[in-house]
Design an enzyme around this catalytic site. Sequence first.
Site, PDB file in Angstrom:
ATOM      1  N   CYS A  67       0.810  -1.217   0.000  1.00 22.25           N
ATOM      2  CA  CYS A  67       0.000   0.000   0.000  1.00 22.25           C
ATOM      3  C   CYS A  67       0.847   1.272   0.000  1.00 22.25           C
ATOM      4  CB  CYS A  67      -0.987  -0.003   1.164  1.00 22.25           C
ATOM      5  SG  CYS A  67      -0.245  -0.040   2.817  1.00 22.25           S
ATOM      6  N   HIS A 119      -2.552   0.787   6.984  1.00 27.35           N
ATOM      7  CA  HIS A 119      -2.893   0.709   5.569  1.00 27.35           C
ATOM      8  C   HIS A 119      -3.160   2.126   5.064  1.00 27.35           C
ATOM      9  CE1 HIS A 119      -4.096  -1.340   1.925  1.00 27.35           C
ATOM     10  NE2 HIS A 119      -5.180  -0.578   1.870  1.00 27.35           N
ATOM     11  N   HIS A 131      -5.815   1.561  -3.900  1.00 34.44           N
ATOM     12  CA  HIS A 131      -4.845   1.015  -2.951  1.00 34.44           C
ATOM     13  C   HIS A 131      -4.354  -0.346  -3.420  1.00 34.44           C
ATOM     14  CE1 HIS A 131      -7.814  -1.720  -0.626  1.00 34.44           C
ATOM     15  NE2 HIS A 131      -8.362  -1.379  -1.770  1.00 34.44           N
TER      16      HIS A 131
END
Length: 160
Positions: A67, A119, A131
Amino acid sequence: MHLKGQAKTGWVISILLLSLLLGACGSKPYRPTSQAGERQEVIEAARNMLGVPYRYGGSSPSRGFDCSGLVQYAHSQAGIEVPRTTGEQYRAALPLNRQALRPGDLVFFRTHKHRYVSHVGIYLGKGKFIHAPSSGKQVSIASLKDDYWRKRYTSGGRMF
């Protein structure tokens, strides 16, 4: 005479502290004067990576992305330097509430119970973000309204 010296010393210390505080403000990569074009470049660079496989520690189209690697890569394509890890990106970003998000901003999530943020994605607008989700998946677009992401959303951040 002694009191005048103490007052002068107090002023000097105050000026030094103010200088240090103002100097620290310039140490983040936040650039408030960026053009809307840079935001679009970041988004387009990320969109061009749709379908690239997730890879832990990955930061390139040929090897895959995690990510934060995707975030760093997309920004680098627009000539913007951002830190490598999710935690570093979170600390470097100007904090935003959800209502203030603009396309190109970062969205942070808590997907591991032992870390506040674990994240990150790039906000696209209209509640969507791009993402690199997790092992076995690919760079994709998701919605902040999805139960999974809605429950784990922590904050937004602006890098430029």
